[in-house]
Design an enzyme around this catalytic site. Structure first.
Site, PDB file in Angstrom:
ATOM      1  N   GLU A   1       0.862  -1.191   0.000  1.00 46.92           N
ATOM      2  CA  GLU A   1       0.000   0.000   0.000  1.00 46.92           C
ATOM      3  C   GLU A   1       0.890   1.230   0.000  1.00 46.92           C
ATOM      4  OE1 GLU A   1      -2.702   0.442   3.293  1.00 46.92           O
ATOM      5  OE2 GLU A   1      -3.542  -1.561   3.087  1.00 46.92           O
TER       6      GLU A   1
ATOM      7  N   GLU B   1     -13.762   5.754  -0.045  1.00 57.32           N
ATOM      8  CA  GLU B   1     -14.590   4.820   0.727  1.00 57.32           C
ATOM      9  C   GLU B   1     -15.278   5.592   1.860  1.00 57.32           C
ATOM     10  OE1 GLU B   1     -12.505   0.827   1.307  1.00 57.32           O
ATOM     11  OE2 GLU B   1     -10.851   2.092   0.604  1.00 57.32           O
TER      12      GLU B   1
ATOM     13  N   LYS C   1     -15.292   4.809   5.978  1.00 55.34           N
ATOM     14  CA  LYS C   1     -14.069   4.745   6.780  1.00 55.34           C
ATOM     15  C   LYS C   1     -13.972   5.990   7.657  1.00 55.34           C
ATOM     16  CE  LYS C   1     -10.431   2.655   5.163  1.00 55.34           C
ATOM     17  NZ  LYS C   1      -9.218   2.279   4.414  1.00 55.34           N
TER      18      LYS C   1
ATOM     19  N   GLU D   1      -9.394   9.294   5.768  1.00 55.03           N
ATOM     20  CA  GLU D   1      -9.403   7.907   5.293  1.00 55.03           C
ATOM     21  C   GLU D   1     -10.447   7.682   4.190  1.00 55.03           C
ATOM     22  OE1 GLU D   1      -7.532   5.351   5.781  1.00 55.03           O
ATOM     23  OE2 GLU D   1      -6.455   5.615   7.659  1.00 55.03           O
TER      24      GLU D   1
END
Length: 348
Positions: free
Chosen positions: A271, A320, A323, A328
């Site tokens: 990541e 997303e 999150k 985030e």
């Protein structure tokens, strides 16, 4: 021998051009596969799995990371030629210390899809840290999953690893001083030995963003974004110069592996990313700059490992919205509506 006329020349050149086309397409594919993208699914507004796979293919993204088995995703991947890291969630590790459970997991989530799905790595746990409840389960689960993979005769095609973050290494400045902390050593050393004995890489999540916002007094934004005009850090060992934070973080990990007796262990950056809003130093401009520069940079290696392309997975495919904290939610390269947030080429 006389000169070829136009017709003969065409016939003579056709097979050569065909071979050249195959060669060039192979080069292009290799380039396109140098960077993968993580497919997180913590959103309630994301596209269908089939649309996601089509988006990967249309953008030339040859590798994907998912964090847990998901049947619709695995079915959509069939025949796509996208290489996959499939993860096992931390809360499932204890169950997989049972060998029969690990065999079932491999049957259900790998063998049922192989070879239509091109599994590359199995990430047994993500960012388990010293002191966490899951620590005793990581290595036994890895061993059982690997045994099940070997029983299926897939041990040469699929490697079993785990994904850690950079906090297990201390004394990371300068990078040559990097070593696993005392608390981390007893946990990570047996895992490193397991990886070496099985020819598997160590997966590491590397985030210059978090290092920067944690210490903005000492780390400049250009150093974190790959935009420093010159060397920022000089490491006395080998007189190596560091122009960006990503290289420094990664080479500190290599130094720690050397001290742990694994100088040749490969690292895969599982990541790396930069959020576009929601926190310090977040903007579309900063995030776009980071991703573009990262994609171009990982083809060239680090000062400690020059000329060795770094297999890297960008985080993440989509914003997303489920999150937290706020930043985030904004690591996506695409919006949930499948619109690109940045003008980047994934093949470099």
């Amino acid at each position: 021998m006389g000169f070829l006329d136009a017709k003969d020349c065409k016939a003579f050149m056709a097979p050569i051009l065909l071979l050249l086309g195959f060669f060039l397409s192979g080069l292009e594919l290799t380039g396109a596969q140098s960077v993968g993208v993580c497919y997180g699914r913590n959103g309630n507004n994301l596209p269908s799995e089939a649309d996601v796979i089509n988006l990967y293919k249309s953008n030339g993204i040859g590798r994907m990371r998912i964090y847990e088995p998901n049947q619709p995703t695995l079915n959509a991947l069939r025949g796509s030629n996208i290489e996959l890291i499939i993860g096992i969630l931390n809360n499932n590790l204890q169950a997989l210390t049972d060998a029969a459970a690990a065999t079932s997991w491999v049957q259900d989530n790998v063998r049922n899809y192989w070879p239509d799905v091109k599994f590359r790595y199995i990430a047994v746990g993500n960012e388990v840290r010293p002191g966490a409840a899951e620590v005793p389960f990581v290595l036994p689960a890895m061993q059982n999953i690997r045994n099940a993979i070997a029983a299926a005769n897939l041990q040469d095609q699929i490697k079993v690893s785990t994904s850690i973050d950079t906090t297990l290494v201390e004394n990371a400045y300068p990078p040559s001083q990097g070593s696993f902390s005392g608390a981390a050593s007893s946990f990570i050393k047996p895992i490193i030995d397991f990886l070496v004995s099985n020819g598997a890489p160590l997966l590491i999540n590397v985030y210059p963003y978090f290092a920067y916002i944690g210490n903005p007094q000492s780390i400049s934004l250009p150093y974190a974004l790959f935009t420093s005009p010159g060397v920022v850090v000089t490491d006395p060992e080998g007189n190596r110069g560091y122009q960006n934070l990503f290289d420094a973080l990664l080479d500190a990990q290599y130094s720690a592996l050397e001290k742990a007796g694994a100088p040749n262990l490969k690292i895969v950056v599982s990541e790396s990313g930069w959020p576009s809003e929601g926190g310090d130093a977040t903007s579309v401009e900063n995030a776009g700059t980071f991703y573009k520069n990262l994609i171009n940079h990982v083809k060239n290696g680090t000062p400690k490992r020059p000329g060795q392309a770094i297999e890297t997975y960008l985080f993440a495919m989509f914003d997303e919205n489920q999150k937290s904290p706020e930043y985030e939610k904004h690591f996506g390269l695409f919006t949930p509506g499948q619109q690109p947030k940045y003008q980047i080429s994934f093949g470099g």
